[in-house]
Design an enzyme around this catalytic site. Structure first.
Site, PDB file in Angstrom:
ATOM      1  CG  ASP A 367     -33.564 -67.649 -42.424  1.00 58.52           C
ATOM      2  OD1 ASP A 367     -33.568 -68.827 -42.275  1.00 58.52           O
ATOM      3  OD2 ASP A 367     -33.600 -67.199 -43.796  1.00 58.52           O
ATOM      4  CG  LEU A 368     -37.994 -70.671 -38.974  1.00 61.41           C
ATOM      5  CD1 LEU A 368     -38.796 -71.810 -38.831  1.00 61.41           C
ATOM      6  CD2 LEU A 368     -37.618 -70.213 -37.279  1.00 61.41           C
ATOM      7  CG  ASP A 410     -36.787 -70.844 -43.733  1.00 60.70           C
ATOM      8  OD1 ASP A 410     -36.678 -69.727 -44.215  1.00 60.70           O
ATOM      9  OD2 ASP A 410     -35.989 -71.429 -42.969  1.00 60.70           O
TER      10      ASP A 410
END
Length: 765
Positions: A367-368, A410
């Site tokens: 996960d960004l 994302d």
């Protein structure tokens, strides 16, 4: 002996078991039973709708052309012969008339001395002359005073036929037409006579004068006419007519032979010319079956070559379209990575592989950390560019046999195959380092983009694919909670503690949502396939957070189950759904709502009492209420479920059995559950168009439902081809993203607009 009911029950169970056996033998790999909404490429739907080969009896194009040519030639020939016969008869009759006139003039000249000399030998000389002409059947000379015959001739062909003498009417006509140069043509009343009969007066002419001395050359001469007798002539031209018929017949036979010879060689030539077209039959049959990996050879005439080229162009277009649809269905359009649906399939296969081969792999959930900041401040276009660059970076950090996907937003997921825990940690550290060194530049600004990673081993414990993914998700959440820009390896005891903490947090949220109406209802259309214009929706529960984020029930329902508040959520849904039905009714709308009930509902002692109170409170027509429970829930609580369904049915409510077929339960249970509707699980629907096994399963379920007098609803309909096939199989209702996504509120216009893109031949309203 067994009763009829027992025989039916055994037949249903045996048919279902056989279908399941076929399914298990033919299916390969682990199916995706996640209820994920996605598009499936239609498999040659236009070919299924377009009959390339007629079901009527096949005929040869070559034979048809030959027969058409022969028929047209025969018609033209008949018209030609008829015209020739008519014109020939006309010419012959004109010639016969002229010949008759000539004969009369000649016989008049020969017969006049007969009246003056009354010489028998003179008539014999006339007979000798006319005997040489076979067309003269008879000749008569009449005396003018008493109209008696003074001489006559009859040919041998006339035989015993008696020709009537001239009637007084004809003689009177001859007297009147004394100065005419044309003879009188006689129409004989005798059917046996086929003669050309004519008659003419024999006339003498003289110049009358008072005296020879008074003769004046300038004075007009005055002629006088005297009838001295009559001439009757019968001519037989049948020989000429017979010769004409014979010649026409011989000509017809010759022409017919020429036609047949031309047809024989013409068929060979046409068949040879159309041979390249015949060769197209096999590839066209393959194309009709949905096989597009074919090539149509074009040779021969330019028209056939043009057809072959057009078909090859169409096949190439279909291949390109299918490839594009396959990519759309299985790959993320932005990054080119696998999408969520395809990744779930790959994860299930990998979980099964590690079990079968006693191997271990790793799942990484990435996960960004700064994506929302970039997306909100620089716009979605910049966010898309960031995701593409991150996707390229991640692809360069994995091996060719590993699997990577953009799972959503994302979030990225990676399956690292055949590795142990130290290797999994090494991969996670490598990705973290690469992301720490990565700088995203946009609009002259530089951004450091970090990530949080959850890592879980696959194969170390007996977990399902869903459980493995949930563990990776929780590990990623743990990494974020520890400060981000790090990875966390899944640890089962630790996660149990986290789950307890999460349950405590969800307990307060769920309690607030029930008390303050933080829950909301979404509505997804259920569409009739047989013309029912009433509105049908499935009610779907969502939670709305303080920042207006909408939370899917998968996030909080497991906690609600563990905390024992699932029944309270069921009551909230039932109460608000019935209130909504009342509002629809007040607006003049005919709406049916399907309401999902959890397994815990059968533990509630006051269920019937509360539902009765809600019905009375909102003045709801009970037949507009459809309660749904899953097949597995119903079978697990068969006695309580059967009793509860019967009690609610007594109030007028309907019941639907959700996820039907996925549990492989016996149809004996189905006969014990008084449900009205079977909702066929989406696992059988999503790949049905291209999977004959799923087609057979769906047809079997629909047929059995009809036998039990129950209706069917097919879930997860993603395209027109699936919808059309379901209608053909006899399904009653359909539901899925192709027909409409869940929406927060709906109007009749929204309902009609959502279905506006669907072919009216499938949905006739």
């Amino acid at each position: 002996m067994e009763s009829r009911a027992e025989q039916d029950e055994k037949t249903l169970d045996l048919g279902w078991k056989n279908a399941q056996t076929i399914r298990s033998n033919l299916k390969s790999g682990v199916r995706d039973d996640d209820k994920v909404h996605h598009s499936k490429p239609p498999v040659k739907s236009f070919l299924r709708r377009t009959p390339l080969f007629s079901r009527r009896k096949n005929t040869s194009l070559v034979n048809r052309i030959i027969w058409l040519l022969l028929i047209w030639s025969v018609v033209v020939y008949i018209l030609g012969v008829a015209g020739l016969w008519w014109s020939s008869n006309k010419v012959i009759e004109d010639n016969f008339s002229q010949q008759a006139t000539d004969w009369v003039a000649k016989l008049d000249e020969l017969g006049t001395p007969l009246y003056a000399a009354n010489d028998e030998f003179l008539f014999q000389s006339i007979e000798e002359q006319i005997h040489r002409f076979p067309e003269v059947s008879y000749l008569r000379y009449y005396e003018s005073e008493n109209n008696s015959i003074i001489a006559q001739y009859a040919s041998e062909k006339l035989g015993d036929i008696k020709v009537p003498e001239l009637s007084s009417a004809i003689i009177e006509k001859l007297r009147i037409n004394i100065d005419s140069n044309q003879p009188v043509f006689i129409q004989s009343a005798e059917e046996s006579l086929s003669l050309f009969q004519v008659a003419a007066p024999i006339v003498t002419r003289s110049i009358r004068s008072d005296s020879m001395m008074d003769f004046d050359l300038d004075e007009d001469a005055k002629e006088t006419y005297k009838i001295i007798g009559y001439l009757e002539l019968g001519l037989d031209f049948s020989d000429y007519k017979n010769k004409l018929k014979k010649n026409i017949f011989i000509g017809s036979v010759a022409v017919a032979i020429l036609f047949l010879v031309a047809a024989f060689f013409g068929r060979i030539l046409i068949k040879r010319s159309l041979r390249p077209l015949t060769k197209m039959k096999k590839p066209l049959e393959q194309l009709a079956r949905g096989e597009i990996d074919v090539h149509v050879d074009g040779e021969g005439d330019e028209e056939i070559v043009a057809i072959a080229n057009a078909l090859n162009t169409t096949i190439e277009a279909l291949k390109s379209r299918d490839e594009e649809l396959r990519k759309m269905a299985n790959y993320d359009s932005l990054t080119g990575l696998l999408n969520k649906h395809n990744f779930n399939i790959q994860l299930k296969r990998e979980v099964q592989r590690t079990i079968d081969e006693n191997d271990s792999s790793a799942l990484l959930f990435i996960d960004l950390d700064q994506f929302k900041h970039v997306n909100d401040n620089l716009g979605h276009a910049a966010g898309d560019r960031l995701l593409k660059q991150v996707a390229d970076l991640l692809k360069n950090r994995i091996r060719s046999e590993d699997v990577i996907s953009r799972f959503g937003g994302d979030e990225f997921t990676i399956i690292a195959k055949s590795i142990n825990e130290p290797d999994a940690r090494m991969i996670a550290e490598s990705i973290l380092k690469a992301m720490q060194e990565f700088v995203f530049i946009e609009g002259g600004q530089a951004f450091n983009i970090y990530c949080s990673i959850g890592v879980v081993l696959i194969g170390s414990e007996d977990f399902t694919a869903e459980e493995v993914f949930s563990q990776a998700d929780m590990s990623c959440f743990h990494a974020k909670s520890e400060g981000r820009n790090r990875y966390h390896m899944f640890d089962l005891p630790e996660q149990e503690e986290l789950r307890k903490s999460a349950d405590i947090s969800w307990s307060k949220r769920i309690s607030d949502a029930i008390q303050n109406d933080y829950f909301t209802l979404f509505y997804q259309p259920i569409v009739s396939l047989h013309g029912d214009t009433s509105e049908h929706y499935e009610v779907l529960l969502r939670m709305v957070m303080e920042n207006d984020d909408v939370i899917h029930p998968n996030a909080f329902l497991p906690a609600a189950e563990r905390l024992g508040v699932a029944i309270d959520i069921d009551y909230w849904v039932v109460r608000n759904a019935l209130r909504k039905i009342s509002e629809f009714k007040a607006d003049g709308r005919d709406v049916y709502l399907s309401i999902n009930l959890s397994a815990r509902i059968f533990e509630a002692k006051d269920l019937i009492e509360k539902i009765q109170r809600y019905i009375s409170q909102y003045n709801v027509d009970t037949d507009r209420i459809v309660f749904e429970i899953t097949e597995q829930t119903a079978v697990r609580h068969i006695e309580k479920a059967s009793k509860t369904i019967s009690e609610l049915s007594a109030l007028g409510c309907q019941f639907a059995l959700d996820d039907f077929g996925v549990g492989f339960s016996s149809f004996n249970y189905l006969k014990r559950l008084p449900v009205d509707i079977l909702k066929i699980d989406g696992e059988f629907i999503t790949d049905m168009v291209k999977d004959p096994v799923d087609q057979s399963m769906v047809q079997a379920m629909i047929k059995i439902a009809k036998t039990l007098n129950k209706k069917t609803t097919a879930e997860y309909v993603q395209d027109a081809a699936t919808l059309e096939m379901l209608k053909r199989f006899g399904a009653d209702y359909a539901q899925g993203y192709y027909l409409g996504k869940p929406v927060r509120d709906t109007t009749r216009q929204n309902y009609e607009d959502a279905l506006g893109h669907i072919d009216t031949n499938i949905l006739p309203f």
